[in-house]
Design an enzyme around this catalytic site. Structure first.
Site, PDB file in Angstrom:
ATOM      1  N   HIS A 124       8.124  23.228  16.646  1.00 31.73           N
ATOM      2  CA  HIS A 124       8.500  24.298  17.558  1.00 31.73           C
ATOM      3  C   HIS A 124       8.914  23.784  18.935  1.00 31.73           C
ATOM      4  CE1 HIS A 124       5.938  27.327  15.044  1.00 31.73           C
ATOM      5  NE2 HIS A 124       7.015  26.922  14.413  1.00 31.73           N
ATOM      6  N   MET A 360       0.898  23.702  11.621  1.00 35.97           N
ATOM      7  CA  MET A 360       1.315  22.508  12.366  1.00 35.97           C
ATOM      8  C   MET A 360       2.426  22.757  13.383  1.00 35.97           C
ATOM      9  SD  MET A 360      -0.829  20.764  10.733  1.00 35.97           S
ATOM     10  CE  MET A 360      -1.765  21.416   9.364  1.00 35.97           C
ATOM     11  N   CYS A 361       2.526  23.983  13.910  1.00 31.73           N
ATOM     12  CA  CYS A 361       3.611  24.312  14.843  1.00 31.73           C
ATOM     13  C   CYS A 361       4.978  23.984  14.247  1.00 31.73           C
ATOM     14  CB  CYS A 361       3.431  23.595  16.185  1.00 31.73           C
ATOM     15  SG  CYS A 361       1.955  24.099  17.076  1.00 31.73           S
ATOM     16  N   ALA A 362       5.066  24.118  12.927  1.00 36.90           N
ATOM     17  CA  ALA A 362       6.320  23.904  12.203  1.00 36.90           C
ATOM     18  C   ALA A 362       6.352  24.898  11.049  1.00 36.90           C
ATOM     19  CB  ALA A 362       6.419  22.469  11.702  1.00 36.90           C
TER      20      ALA A 362
END
Length: 408
Positions: A124, A360-362
């Site tokens: 992100h 995982m901010c993805a």
């Protein structure tokens, strides 16, 4: 007796003697598998800050002896970080809070008419920094490194910017940065690289790209600093990222003249001097240890971990490009019959093992790897201080838990 990554000559980290409580009332040495989120502090970094703290003073503003010493150390840190990244001598080195901050800073400096090309698989920090400001081309998940290069090449045009990760924070897979940079430059485009996960694991040669960002807290220097390195033209011409002291060269009743040097222009206010010195110390320690030893040691542990995980029924390692793709010390997986948070909590409570669970901010990449579902995953990441005993404890714990669940 187990040993850190490869041998005791490698840089040591703080916290290797920490014990954590278990649900049964006993305690065990902590097995940390969350390096990809925040790595422990190198003892060399701690030592460097112990030396710096008694001399700490403001930078760029004082005539006093300590201010001069601190300013010199702060500026020397730029040169150390530039060398560590393999960047060009005339590249700007701007200290920030972290990689996300660096990417947002860069986004604020890229001309508004620039087309930004980014893959849906990005963290992100890369994916979201550009929204609502630039025209963004979002490329689908590539099925191979070759497809990544071909897809980027077809989307790039003169003056555009490709933004891409160097190593995935979800799978650890290494992206073909050299080939992507060549594809960008031959088309008159630029490339910015998120090296947050590459910097702690591999030597860098970022002279082939235009911009690179990474974080101290993933580089064994958890003191709240990051760095943006790159070409100075866009950085010098853009409005200051923050407005305040240091960024201004002259302030009058009706006008402000901003500093032209990128480092001054975008580092308003009193900087995180100790964070910058920590990054510098970490860079020096890793360079001194020698990348050949560091990489070989990590690959031995990573192979041991992946082999152990591959033998556990119901466990599926996640990969964008397949099990043979090159990667750093990161492994993500799902286990049949277990929710990620429940599994992570059980590993902590009953085995003293710390892993990461979540997206995982993805989110887009995790959804893709899970076949379109919105569930979370488990990530185990290794680094300096990881031992074979830690790896074996994690593998044994997962084998025990999956066997017990299957027998229930």
């Amino acid at each position: 007796m187990s040993s850190p990554l490869m041998d005791s000559a490698l840089p040591a980290v703080a916290g290797t003697d920490v014990r954590v409580p278990l649900a049964d009332g006993t305690s065990v040495p902590y097995a940390n598998f969350d390096y990809a989120a925040s790595a422990p502090c190198l003892l060399a970094v701690k030592d460097a800050l112990d030396v710096a703290l008694p001399l700490y003073a403001s930078v760029h503003r004082g005539a006093g002896r300590l201010s001069q010493l601190t300013t010199r150390a702060y500026e020397d840190a730029r040169h150390t970080v530039r060398r560590f990244a393999g960047a060009r001598q005339d590249d700007a080195v701007i200290f920030t809070r972290n990689t996300t901050d660096s990417m947002n800073l860069l986004a604020s400096c890229v001309p508004l008419d620039t087309t930004v090309v980014v893959f849906e698989s990005e963290h992100h920090a890369n994916l979201l920094s550009w929204l609502h400001r630039h025209f963004v081309v979002r490329l689908p998940m590539p099925s191979s490194p070759e497809e990544a290069v071909a897809s980027a090449a077809s989307a790039l045009s003169p003056g555009s910017l490709l933004v891409v990760t160097a190593a995935s924070n979800v799978t650890g897979e290494l992206w073909p940065i050299e080939e992507l940079a060549a594809a960008a430059h031959v088309r008159g485009a630029r490339i910015a690289v998120d090296a947050a996960q590459l910097a702690p694991h591999r030597p860098m040669d970022m002279s082939i790209v235009d911009y690179v960002a990474f974080s101290g807290h993933k580089l064994y220097a958890p003191f709240g600093a990051g760095v943006l390195i790159g070409r100075g033209d866009w950085l010098s011409e853009a409005d200051p990222y923050l407005r305040g002291g240091g960024a201004s060269k002259l302030v009058g009743p009706d006008t402000v003249v901003w500093a032209t040097a990128p480092e001054e222009r975008h580092e308003a206010g009193s900087p995180n001097v100790l964070g910058a010195l920590a990054i510098s110390a970490a860079c020096s320690a890793l360079e001194s240890a020698g990348w050949a030893s560091l990489v070989a040691a990590e690959e031995r542990l990573l192979s041991r971990l992946r082999l152990g995980l591959s033998m556990i029924p119901g466990l599926r390692e996640l990969s964008l490009w397949g099990p043979d793709s090159a990667r750093v010390g990161i492994v993500s997986f799902v286990v049949g019959g277990w929710e990620a948070r429940q599994l992570a909590q059980t590993l902590s409570d009953h085995y003293g093992v710390g892993v990461r669970d979540g997206k995982m901010c993805a989110h887009n990449l995790v959804r893709h790897l899970r076949g379109g579902s919105d569930g979370s995953i488990v990530r185990a990441s290794i680094g300096l201080g990881t031992t074979r005993a830690h790896v074996d404890r994690l593998v044994t714990a997962l084998a025990d838990l999956t066997a017990a669940r299957a027998a229930a």
